[in-house]
Design a protein around this motif. Structure first.
Motif, PDB file in Angstrom:
ATOM      1  N   VAL A 109       0.837  -1.207   0.000  1.00  0.00           N
ATOM      2  CA  VAL A 109       0.000   0.000   0.000  1.00  0.00           C
ATOM      3  C   VAL A 109       0.865   1.246   0.000  1.00  0.00           C
ATOM      4  O   VAL A 109       0.647   2.189  -0.761  1.00  0.00           O
ATOM      5  CB  VAL A 109      -0.947  -0.004   1.227  1.00  0.00           C
ATOM      6  N   HIS A 110       1.888   1.256   0.883  1.00  0.00           N
ATOM      7  CA  HIS A 110       2.772   2.432   0.935  1.00  0.00           C
ATOM      8  C   HIS A 110       3.492   2.641  -0.387  1.00  0.00           C
ATOM      9  O   HIS A 110       3.659   3.771  -0.852  1.00  0.00           O
ATOM     10  CB  HIS A 110       3.787   2.266   2.063  1.00  0.00           C
ATOM     11  N   SER A 112       2.441   1.742  -3.323  1.00  0.00           N
ATOM     12  CA  SER A 112       1.459   2.251  -4.281  1.00  0.00           C
ATOM     13  C   SER A 112       1.176   3.723  -4.039  1.00  0.00           C
ATOM     14  O   SER A 112       1.061   4.519  -4.968  1.00  0.00           O
ATOM     15  CB  SER A 112       0.167   1.436  -4.175  1.00  0.00           C
ATOM     16  N   VAL A 113       1.056   4.069  -2.757  1.00  0.00           N
ATOM     17  CA  VAL A 113       0.807   5.490  -2.423  1.00  0.00           C
ATOM     18  C   VAL A 113       1.964   6.354  -2.878  1.00  0.00           C
ATOM     19  O   VAL A 113       1.772   7.402  -3.511  1.00  0.00           O
ATOM     20  CB  VAL A 113       0.584   5.646  -0.899  1.00  0.00           C
ATOM     21  N   THR A 116       1.953   6.680  -6.662  1.00  0.00           N
ATOM     22  CA  THR A 116       0.852   7.524  -7.132  1.00  0.00           C
ATOM     23  C   THR A 116       1.108   8.993  -6.798  1.00  0.00           C
ATOM     24  O   THR A 116       0.876   9.883  -7.610  1.00  0.00           O
ATOM     25  CB  THR A 116      -0.477   7.076  -6.497  1.00  0.00           C
ATOM     26  N   SER A 147      -4.848  11.427  -3.810  1.00  0.00           N
ATOM     27  CA  SER A 147      -4.214  10.159  -4.167  1.00  0.00           C
ATOM     28  C   SER A 147      -4.098   9.237  -2.962  1.00  0.00           C
ATOM     29  O   SER A 147      -4.352   8.032  -3.046  1.00  0.00           O
ATOM     30  CB  SER A 147      -2.825  10.413  -4.763  1.00  0.00           C
ATOM     31  N   ARG A 150      -7.608   7.974  -1.973  1.00  0.00           N
ATOM     32  CA  ARG A 150      -8.117   6.987  -2.924  1.00  0.00           C
ATOM     33  C   ARG A 150      -7.416   5.640  -2.741  1.00  0.00           C
ATOM     34  O   ARG A 150      -8.055   4.589  -2.737  1.00  0.00           O
ATOM     35  CB  ARG A 150      -7.907   7.490  -4.357  1.00  0.00           C
ATOM     36  N   THR A 151      -6.098   5.653  -2.552  1.00  0.00           N
ATOM     37  CA  THR A 151      -5.350   4.400  -2.399  1.00  0.00           C
ATOM     38  C   THR A 151      -5.729   3.689  -1.104  1.00  0.00           C
ATOM     39  O   THR A 151      -5.906   2.477  -1.072  1.00  0.00           O
ATOM     40  CB  THR A 151      -3.838   4.680  -2.408  1.00  0.00           C
ATOM     41  N   GLU A 154      -9.219   2.188  -1.434  1.00  0.00           N
ATOM     42  CA  GLU A 154      -9.191   0.971  -2.258  1.00  0.00           C
ATOM     43  C   GLU A 154      -8.649  -0.216  -1.452  1.00  0.00           C
ATOM     44  O   GLU A 154      -9.152  -1.328  -1.567  1.00  0.00           O
ATOM     45  CB  GLU A 154      -8.329   1.200  -3.507  1.00  0.00           C
ATOM     46  N   SER A 155      -7.628   0.046  -0.631  1.00  0.00           N
ATOM     47  CA  SER A 155      -7.068  -1.021   0.190  1.00  0.00           C
ATOM     48  C   SER A 155      -8.090  -1.525   1.206  1.00  0.00           C
ATOM     49  O   SER A 155      -8.226  -2.734   1.434  1.00  0.00           O
ATOM     50  CB  SER A 155      -5.819  -0.531   0.915  1.00  0.00           C
TER      51      SER A 155
END
Length: 272
Positions: A109-110, A112-113, A116, A147, A150-151, A154-155
Motif C-alpha cells: 500500500v505504501h 502504491s501510495v 501515485t 491520491s 483513494r489508495t 481501495e485497500s
C-alpha cells in the motif's frame, strides 16, 4: 497433562526474525503454515526442507488446496522461497530470513501510495508551471491528499471484500464434516468431496449422517472393501439414511424365503 520440555526438542530462531513475524500482518492460515515451515526447517537445523502439500495439510490440519494457495501467497510476499529439483520430487521450502525483502500488504500500500503521489506531483507541477506557478503548492497538496485517500480507500475495500469471501466460504462449508471424516474408516479422497455434497450434508444434519455411517459399518460384509471417503460422502451414504432403511424394511428385504437373495440383487441393479 501436557508437559513439553526443551530437552525433547526445540526450534532455534533468531529473536529479531521472530519479532518481525509477529508484527507482520498475516491471516490465520498464512501464520500457521509459516510456523509449520519454520518448525520443519529451523526445528531440524536446516535452512530448507522438502515438504509436500499433503504433509503440510496433515501437519497444520487444513485442506490441501488451502495449503497450495497459502504457499503461493507467502511466496508472492517473498516470506518463503520454493524450489523444485524435478517434477516428481516434493517442493523445497525455505524461510527468507532477510525480512526487508518481504512484501506485506502495508508495504504494498505504501509503495502504491508513494508511486501515485510522485506521479501526481510530477504531473501537477509540470501543468502548473506552464499555467500558473503561484498555484503549484496548493495544487500539489490537493492532488497528494486525493491520491492518498483513494489508495487507502481501495485497500480498505479490498480487505472488506476478502473478509466477505472468507465468511462466505465458511458458511458454505459443512461445519461438522471434519468430525464425520474422523469417524470414517477409509480416509481416502478427502479433497474430492464436492461443495454440492457439503451443502447436502449441511441440510441433512450431523445426526442423520452419523446414523447412516453407523448403519453402513454394521451392514457392510467383512469381505467387502470400505468405500473411499470421497465416495461415501459424495452420496454413498444415501443408501444408509433412515429413509432408505425404512423403505427396505417396508418392502420386506429382510425376509428369509429362498428368493430373497435374488430379489436383493435385482434391487441393487435397478436402484439409482
Amino acid at each position: 497433562m501436557a508437559n513439553p520440555q526443551k530437552e525433547t526438542g526445540y526450534t532455534a530462531i533468531a529473536n529479531e526474525l521472530l519479532e518481525h513475524i509477529v508484527q507482520t500482518k498475516l491471516n490465520g492460515t498464512q501464520f500457521r503454515v509459516l510456523l509449520f515451515v519454520i518448525r520443519r526447517t529451523y526445528g531440524f537445523q536446516q535452512k530448507a526442507a522438502e515438504l509436500s502439500l499433503s504433509f503440510i495439510a496433515n501437519g497444520v490440519g487444513i485442506h490441501r488446496n488451502s495449503v497450495h494457495t497459502t504457499l503461493k501467497q507467502l511466496e508472492a510476499m517473498q516470506i518463503i522461497t520454493i524450489t523444485h529439483k524435478a517434477a516428481t520430487t516434493p517442493q523445497k521450502i525455505a524461510v527468507e530470513k532477510d525480512y526487508q525483502k518481504w512484501i506485506t500488504v502495508n508495504a504494498a500500500v505504501h509503495k502504491s501510495v508513494d508511486s501515485t503521489v510522485n506521479q501526481s506531483i510530477d504531473s501537477t507541477v509540470n501543468e502548473s508551471v506552464d499555467s500558473n506557478a503561484a498555484a503549484v503548492p496548493e495544487s500539489i497538496d490537493s492532488t497528494v491528499n486525493q491520491s492518498v485517500d483513494r489508495t487507502v480507500n481501495e485497500s480498505v475495500d479490498q480487505k472488506r471484500n476478502r473478509k466477505r469471501n472468507i465468511e462466505k466460504n465458511i458458511l458454505c462449508a459443512c461445519p461438522f464434516f471434519e468430525t464425520l471424516w474422523a469417524e470414517y474408516p477409509n480416509k481416502k479422497g478427502k479433497a474430492k468431496v464436492t461443495q454440492k455434497a457439503m451443502w447436502e450434508m449441511n441440510r441433512l444434519g450431523y445426526e442423520k449422517l452419523h446414523r447412516a455411517l453407523e448403519r453402513y459399518q454394521a451392514e457392510k460384509p467383512a469381505w467387502q472393501h470400505w468405500q473411499n471417503g470421497s465416495t461415501f460422502f459424495n452420496g454413498g451414504y444415501l443408501d444408509y439414511l433412515d429413509e432408505s432403511a425404512g423403505k427396505e424394511q417396508t418392502n420386506g428385504t429382510t425376509g428369509t424365503d429362498d428368493t430373497s437373495d435374488d430379489w436383493k440383487r435385482l434391487f441393487e441393479k435397478c436402484r439409482i
